[in-house]
Scaffold this active site. Structure first.
Site, PDB file in Angstrom:
ATOM      1  N   GLU A   8      -1.049  -5.011  -8.381  1.00 12.45           N
ATOM      2  CA  GLU A   8      -1.053  -6.011  -9.412  1.00 12.45           C
ATOM      3  C   GLU A   8      -1.214  -7.661  -8.700  1.00 12.45           C
ATOM      4  O   GLU A   8      -1.587  -8.588  -9.410  1.00 12.45           O
ATOM      5  CB  GLU A   8       0.227  -6.057 -10.409  1.00 12.45           C
ATOM      6  CG  GLU A   8       0.093  -5.198 -11.372  1.00 12.45           C
ATOM      7  CD  GLU A   8       1.162  -5.159 -12.301  1.00 12.45           C
ATOM      8  OE1 GLU A   8       2.134  -5.685 -12.246  1.00 12.45           O
ATOM      9  OE2 GLU A   8       1.117  -4.627 -13.310  1.00 12.45           O
ATOM     10  N   LYS A   9      -1.146  -7.733  -7.280  1.00 14.09           N
ATOM     11  CA  LYS A   9      -1.253  -8.731  -6.701  1.00 14.09           C
ATOM     12  C   LYS A   9      -2.753  -9.410  -7.004  1.00 14.09           C
ATOM     13  O   LYS A   9      -2.948 -10.348  -7.343  1.00 14.09           O
ATOM     14  CB  LYS A   9      -0.868  -8.802  -5.206  1.00 14.09           C
ATOM     15  CG  LYS A   9      -1.195  -9.882  -4.723  1.00 14.09           C
ATOM     16  CD  LYS A   9      -0.865  -9.909  -3.231  1.00 14.09           C
ATOM     17  CE  LYS A   9      -2.233  -9.187  -2.532  1.00 14.09           C
ATOM     18  NZ  LYS A   9      -3.245  -9.898  -2.394  1.00 14.09           N
ATOM     19  N   GLN A  67      -8.819  -8.567 -10.319  1.00 19.23           N
ATOM     20  CA  GLN A  67      -9.465  -7.083  -9.629  1.00 19.23           C
ATOM     21  C   GLN A  67      -9.291  -6.081 -10.523  1.00 19.23           C
ATOM     22  O   GLN A  67     -10.023  -5.324 -10.796  1.00 19.23           O
ATOM     23  CB  GLN A  67      -9.061  -7.062  -8.157  1.00 19.23           C
ATOM     24  CG  GLN A  67      -9.719  -5.437  -7.668  1.00 19.23           C
ATOM     25  CD  GLN A  67      -9.349  -5.522  -6.204  1.00 19.23           C
ATOM     26  OE1 GLN A  67      -9.995  -6.183  -5.416  1.00 19.23           O
ATOM     27  NE2 GLN A  67      -8.303  -4.967  -5.781  1.00 19.23           N
ATOM     28  N   HIS A 109       0.802  -1.354   0.013  1.00 16.21           N
ATOM     29  CA  HIS A 109      -0.032   0.067  -0.099  1.00 16.21           C
ATOM     30  C   HIS A 109       0.975   1.069  -0.146  1.00 16.21           C
ATOM     31  O   HIS A 109       0.333   2.272  -0.819  1.00 16.21           O
ATOM     32  CB  HIS A 109      -0.805   0.050   1.151  1.00 16.21           C
ATOM     33  CG  HIS A 109      -1.928  -0.986   1.314  1.00 16.21           C
ATOM     34  ND1 HIS A 109      -1.965  -1.995   2.409  1.00 16.21           N
ATOM     35  CD2 HIS A 109      -2.987  -1.302   0.675  1.00 16.21           C
ATOM     36  CE1 HIS A 109      -2.818  -2.922   2.039  1.00 16.21           C
ATOM     37  NE2 HIS A 109      -3.527  -2.680   1.099  1.00 16.21           N
TER      38      HIS A 109
HETATM   39  O1  PAF Z   1      -7.856  -4.608  -3.129  1.00 19.64           O
HETATM   40  C1  PAF Z   1      -8.527  -4.220  -1.935  1.00 19.64           C
HETATM   41  O2  PAF Z   1      -8.047  -3.607  -0.813  1.00 19.64           O
HETATM   42  C2  PAF Z   1     -10.097  -3.968  -2.150  1.00 19.64           C
HETATM   43  O3  PAF Z   1     -10.878  -4.922  -2.867  1.00 19.64           O
HETATM   44  C3  PAF Z   1     -10.605  -2.531  -2.561  1.00 19.64           C
HETATM   45  C4  PAF Z   1     -10.227  -2.331  -4.014  1.00 19.64           C
HETATM   46  C5  PAF Z   1     -10.232  -1.246  -1.770  1.00 19.64           C
HETATM   47  C6  PAF Z   1     -12.284  -2.420  -2.814  1.00 19.64           C
HETATM   48  O4  PAF Z   1     -12.823  -2.662  -1.417  1.00 19.64           O
END
Ligand code: PAF
Length: 255
Positions: free
Chosen positions: A145-146, A150, A34
């Protein structure tokens, strides 16, 4: 660093912002992955906004939602230290005034890979990301990208709905031994941590999906899937720990 937990106060603040806005949506329990997304936004944008929201709509198992690690004070300290401008800390009622009766659904890729064993998961993800992007109105939004499936689905949603945002994918950050950083790694005990390494190792060294699945099984992991899509090998496993199993995902672009 400003903090917001109502739509009105956030929108008032948002109307004062100009320039390039970068946004990093998260479920908290922040780690170096993050931090890398935030650092990229801080470098590329005039303002950086973080959201921390453990989104109930994307958990298909209530126990998984309950167990999801939460470290709010440490998250805020890290965000402050990095120089984040504002943090959105919504409660479910703030993001779901409709009680989740309106949803964003993708009907092809979202039912494959993780979607096959987590029904409704990606509808929950896409819905909350759409809501957050509409509230924050960023120029750029950053995703790791992990969670490549998504990332692809969010990119597809932004394109399908002509959303005025650039979706930026950032390389997976790994521990020195190769394990992809994930908030869920916190739930691993020492034996689980050792076994979890089998996921990254097999992705790196196996010659086929079947070979990778076998290596993961031999490492003590319960394999959900190993599948190659568009030149990328995706995998999800359950790692056994003393207090229950932990689901981890990873993926690698094939040479
Ligand atoms: O990857 C995440 O942490 C979640 O799926 C996200 C994109 C914040 C959506 O809740």
């Amino acid at each position: 660093m400003r903090q917001f937990d109502t739509v009105i106060s956030w929108q008032e603040f948002r109307s004062t912002l100009s320039g390039r806005i970068g946004f990093v949506p998260t479920m908290g329990c922040l780690h170096a992955g993050h931090a890398a997304l935030l650092a990229r936004s801080l470098e590329e944008c005039d303002r950086t906004i973080l959201s921390i929201f453990v989104n109930p709509a994307q958990f298909n198992d209530p126990k998984d939602l309950e167990r999801y690690p939460r470290t709010l004070e440490a998250d805020l300290a890290l965000a402050r230290e990095l120089g984040v401008d504002a943090v959105l800390l919504p409660a479910p009622a703030m993001l779901y005034p409709d009680s989740y009766t309106y949803r964003v659904q993708e009907t092809l890729f979202s039912s494959q890979l993780c979607g096959a064993s987590r029904p409704g998961h990606f509808t929950g993800v896409l819905t909350v990301v759409m809501k957050l992007l509409n509230l924050v109105q960023p120029s750029r939004a950053y995703f790791g990208e992990k969670d490549h499936q998504q990332l692809e689905l969010i990119r597809g949603m932004a394109a399908a709905f002509f959303m005025n945002v650039e979706i930026v994918g950032c390389a997976t950050v790994r521990d020195a031994d190769g394990l992809a950083l994930s908030s869920r790694n916190r739930l691993l005990d020492s034996r689980g941590r050792e076994a979890a390494l089998g996921l990254a190792n097999a992705l790196r060294s196996a010659g086929s999906d079947a070979d990778a699945a076998q290596q993961m099984t031999e490492a003590g992991l319960a394999v959900d899937y190993v599948e190659t899509h568009a030149g990328r090998r995706y995998a999800a496993v359950s790692v056994p720990t003393a207090t229950g199993s932990v689901r981890l995902v990873d993926n690698l672009e094939l040479p």
